[in-house]
Design an enzyme around this catalytic site. Structure first.
Site, PDB file in Angstrom:
ATOM      1  CE  LYS A 161      21.535  25.064   3.847  1.00 21.12           C
ATOM      2  NZ  LYS A 161      21.076  23.732   4.285  1.00 21.12           N
ATOM      3  CB  SER A 191      21.455  23.639   8.153  1.00 22.55           C
ATOM      4  OG  SER A 191      21.198  23.035   6.901  1.00 22.55           O
ATOM      5  CB  SER A 240      18.799  21.075   6.544  1.00 19.63           C
ATOM      6  OG  SER A 240      19.691  20.793   7.590  1.00 19.63           O
TER       7      SER A 240
END
Lengths: 489, 479
Positions: free
Chosen positions: A74, A149, A173
């Protein structure tokens, strides 16, 4: 293919790490234009890492189960000399001179980092649409969001653009996009994975965790990244075993708690039905369902948005244009530079949370908001502790609905926030939870089931999730991503 | 109209730990710009602080020295504000639960050694910020992050002081304690101690007046000037029928004036909240006790002891206890037991200090030992050498490995007390100074001192002045 089977092929020299890497980059070339999983693809560097693994295999060196496995990271996890943008214009030029601790661990394990995964800006969002660069799309149907997210982390695993991925989970997330994309995602116990090098959103809630296409893969990635880090004061001092080796995939005699609050009106009937069917299948394996109650759940979302925004308002204050990242072009003085840099560098959702967080910490409002939210946090944690007197694991939907359409909720922040209603309490209480696919919706999208355990009960979660996976016959890549060249080799 | 001033002080002292408070960068002053900073102390994204436990130890020791209650459980908080020298845009400090609370300091206020008790509200730990640099060749400002993360303690007093002299005595005592427990370099010129000063004035019997705060006063003499200035400013406003607004003002020592920074309405909201990146500080009761036992005798106690047990006047005791190095040297000399404490004090505060000041060095930079110095003083007390010879010996033994005895022997400075030898010298001096002889006879008996001096000179400092004086007087009266 899973990491476990790829690793076996590597050990048996049935394929090379470079071949695996090529196959993944082939898939990226094919689908990335549609899916948008990555902010940065690190092909050159990844091939170097893969070559190094092949050299070690040829030399007969002992390898970790992650050696040669393509992994997405990420974009809020620092990678030395590689853009770490947090999905924001503010850091659109930021190359940290250091690695996050988890990245160091991946490199030591010989994992091949294929790219930096797309995300909602500064991890604030539930759809991966607030990314400054581009929205990521759901590999099951690109008209739908992948969730957020960590949208890019889930979509790259689901689309076969990587075998594993790291995400971060502050209020859901990892689990939310895992459920929307039909993959497995673990939000670990707070303190079990070092946060050093994770660009902070809400420090007391953030946790890095693994996503993969099988429970075993997620367990082996978790085994590599967990552990005490002297660089993170909040990381816990304790011994961790190899979670993959330790799995027994049995639920005999296990008490499964079913909290009524998570099956109420806001949850779509098809989601309820899928999760209840999942529970039923586990019961058939010898688990026992117990009705429990978590009465403060209704207040969790408010408490979550107050605490996380308060911390975010402080954590994101350092992005002021002075030292790194974006700086406004024209300004007349220091204050003007701050204002323009932050106005231009942050997107709407980030600004909304900074304003909310600044407000709840302001003198005169602190007691009414932040302090009460912290009290609510304690109450929620206590309710969980009480619940775990009656059951071993709690099962809930991961989200009240399957993935929604791209653009459907962008103008309605409250509706967007509601996607997190089933996941935030876990962060508030610092607990571990895993999301596994448990069915397909009417319009062909995955539905996720969340399994929540007491602190540091990851091994049990892998056992339960693993048992369920065995019953289902395994999870896998999104159907639309299969076909010619679609599967990693 | 009479006014009483009320003063409260916030002292910031940089601690002399080896490394910074939240990272492993070296804690040094004066290094090349931005050479002692890392991703952590410059607040780069994703980095995290970890607490240097020495900082806790040092702060707790200061807490003990100031008679505070030590909180075994305390927490750290974020103080949020934007400024380019603060790279995280928040300072990690302590808000509602500091390490130390509710203490006091007894400050000596007159030469009898009488003390006044000043309350200490709290002591907490925090990190220092960087420094802005302004370069003529560049239109903007530059930042040096070396000071970022240097550990500080903030010592907050109660508003218990009522004159600039009391404030100065408080500051000097704090400084001296910091040096005694060796937790701060206390180098004022390097800014290792800074203070914020709160001043209000009132008519006797009235409730406390509105206070104004002056930021960043860097010297103790500056503090005295700032307090006097501010009290005068407030009194003038009140006398003119005005009222005092609660303000923060900046003291400009060069101009001898202060200037408005902001009024209460514009006061910053720092939005303190618990620092989520750090754990609660929990200190073991055993450590709290151990650190208390490790404290040395503190300056005020020492000062009183010097007055009472060593019979020194306040002036001497105060100067000797000013820093621990001097006091330790004095005590080692007294312990030898071969000369008088007052003579040791005279030499240390007189010729030894002069020597150090001239060369701008410390005692530890010389070869002087308590043994050498007391041997030398003992020789003077016994009459073996003169005071004049002693001064020559001091210079010699301070910068060589020689003992006092060796130096005296080598320089041939042993005092002549033999009357026969001295009579010859006196005769020649009298012969060479007929005017002095005439003056003496005319009743000016003080010329004897001059003649003794002449004899000392001729004897190269070796004549025993007491014997010489006697011989001179006898000879003059004989004639």
């Amino acid at each position: 293919m899973t990491a476990a089977s790829l690793s076996e092929k590597l050990q048996k020299k049935e394929c090379s790490a470079v071949e695996i890497a090529h196959s993944v980059f082939g898939q990226i070339a094919k689908v990335e234009g549609t899916i948008g999983s990555f902010v940065t693809v690190c092909e050159e560097q990844a091939l170097e890492q893969a070559k190094e693994v092949d050299r070690k295999i040829a030399a007969g060196e002992d390898l970790s189960p992650l050696a040669g496995i393509p992994i997405g990271v990420k974009d809020n996890i620092c990678t030395k000399d590689v853009l770490t943008s947090c999905g924001s214009k503010m850091l659109s030029n930021f190359q940290p001179p250091y690695n996050a601790t988890v990245v160091d661990k991946l490199e030591q394990a010989g994992a091949v980092i294929v790219g930096k995964c797309n995300m909602d800006e500064f991890a604030m969002g539930s759809s991966c649409e607030t990314s400054y660069f581009k929205p990521a799309k759901n590999p099951w149907n690109p008209d739908y969001v992948p969730g957020g997210s960590s949208g890019g982390s889930a979509s790259c695993v689901s689309a076969g653009e990587a075998v594993l991925a790291l995400g971060s989970d502050t209020g859901g997330s990892i689990r939310l996009p895992a459920s929307y994309c039909g993959v497995v995602g673990l939000k670990p116990t707070y303190g079990s994975v070092s946060r050093y090098g994770l660009v902070a959103f809400a420090s007391s809630l953030d946790q890095i965790g693994p996503l993969g296409r099988s429970v075993a893969d997620v367990a082996s990635l978790y085994s590599v990244i967990c552990g005490k880090d002297p660089m993170d004061a909040t990381s816990a001092q304790r011994e961790y075993g190899d979670f993959c080796q330790g799995m027994n995939r049995s639920v005999k005699g296990l008490r499964i708690g079913i909290p009524q609050e998570y099956f109420g009106e806001g949850v779509e009937p098809q989601v309820k039905a899928a999760v209840m069917a999942g529970i039923q299948r586990l019961a058939e394996e010898g688990a026992q369902a117990v009705n429990i109650t978590l009465p403060s759940t209704d207040y969790a979302l408010s408490a979550y948005y107050i605490i996380s925004s308060a911390e975010a308002s402080s954590n994101l204050a350092r992005f002021d244009g002075v030292k790194y990242g974006y700086r406004a072009k024209d300004y007349t003085n220091l204050i003007d530079m701050y204002e323009k840099t932050r106005s231009e560098g942050f997107g709407d959702e980030v600004k909304r949370r900074i304003m909310l967080g600044t407000f709840v910490l302001s003198s005169g409002f602190y007691d009414a908001y932040y302090k009460r939210a912290k009290q609510m946090q304690q109450r929620i944690a206590q309710e969980y502790a009480d619940a775990f007197q009656q059951c071993d694991v709690i099962l809930t939907p991961t989200s009240p609905s399957p993935a929604f359409r791209v653009g459907e909720r962008t103008d309605d922040p409250l509706k967007m926030y509601a996607a997190d209603v089933c996941t935030v309490t876990v962060n508030i209480a610092g607990l571990p939870a895993i999301s596994v696919p448990c069915g397909i919706s009417e319009n062909g999208l995955p539905i996720g089931m969340q399994m929540i355990g007491p602190k540091f009960s990851e091994q049990m979660l892998f056992d339960v999730a693993g048992c369920y996976e065995t019953i289902c016959g395994g999870f896998g890549i999104a159907p639309s991503m299969k076909g010619e060249g679609g599967q990693t080799k | 109209m009479n006014y009483e001033m009320t003063i409260g002080l916030e002292v910031h002292a940089e601690l002399n730990t080896a490394t910074k408070i939240y990272c492993s960068c070296q804690n040094v002053f004066g290094a090349e710009v931005n050479s002692h900073c890392c991703p952590i102390c410059t607040g780069m994204p994703g980095t995290l602080p970890t607490l240097n436990e020495k900082v806790v130890e040092y702060a707790v020791k200061m807490g003990h020295a100031l008679n505070c209650k030590i909180n075994p459980v305390s927490k750290q908080d974020r103080k949020n504000y934007f400024y380019p020298d603060l790279p995280k845009a928040y300072q990690i400090s302590q808000y509602d639960i500091p390490l130390c609370e509710n203490g006091y300091l007894d400050v000596i206020v007159d030469e009898s050694g009488a003390t006044k008790r000043i309350g200490v509200t709290r002591i907490h730990i925090e990190e220092d910020a960087g420094k802005l640099l302004h370069d003529e060749s560049f239109s903007g400002s530059l930042v040096d992050f070396n000071r970022c993360g240097v550990p500080l303690i903030e010592i907050v007093s109660e508003p218990d002081m009522h004159s600039s002299a009391e404030a100065k005595a408080y500051l000097e005592t704090i400084k001296s304690i910091l040096q005694y427990i060796d937790i701060s370099d206390c180098k004022m010129q390097e800014g290792s101690i800074r203070c914020d000063i709160n001043v209000s004035v009132r008519r006797p019997g009235d409730p406390l007046g509105t206070r104004c705060e002056m930021k960043n006063v860097n010297t103790f003499s500056g503090a005295v000037r700032a307090i006097e200035y501010e009290a005068k400013r407030q009194i003038e406003i009140l006398e003119a029928g005005g009222t005092i607004g609660q303000e923060t003002r900046r003291w400009d020592d060069a101009k001898g004036q202060n200037f408005l920074l902001r009024s209460k309405e514009d006061s910053q909201d720092y939005r303190y909240f618990p620092e989520p990146d750090l754990l609660t500080i929990v200190i073991d009761e055993g450590d709290i006790q151990k650190w208390k036992e490790e404290l040395p005798e503190l300056p005020n106690k020492k000062l009183k002891r010097y007055m009472q047990s060593n019979g020194l006047p306040y002036f001497d005791a105060n100067l000797l206890t000013e820093n621990p190095e001097k006091a330790a040297f004095f005590e080692a000399c007294v312990e030898k037991g071969i000369c008088k404490a007052k003579n040791i004090s005279n030499w240390l505060l007189g010729d030894v200090s002069k020597l150090l000041n001239e060369k701008n060095i410390m005692l530890s930079d010389t070869c002087l030992t308590p043994e050498k110095l007391t041997d030398m003083i003992a020789m003077i007390e016994k009459g073996t050498i003169s005071v004049t010879a002693g001064k020559m010996v001091l210079e010699d033994i301070a910068f060589s490995e020689k003992t006092a005895e060796e130096s005296v022997k080598e320089k041939g400075l042993a005092q002549i007390s033999d009357t026969g030898a001295l009579e010859e010298i006196v005769k020649s001096v009298i012969a060479a100074n007929p005017k002095s002889v005439a003056d003496y006879k005319g009743g000016k008996t003080n010329v004897v001192g001059f003649l003794v001096g002449q004899c000392m000179r001729q004897s190269k400092g070796q004549g025993n002045p007491a014997v010489l004086k006697q011989i001179i007087e006898t000879m003059l009266q004989k004639d």
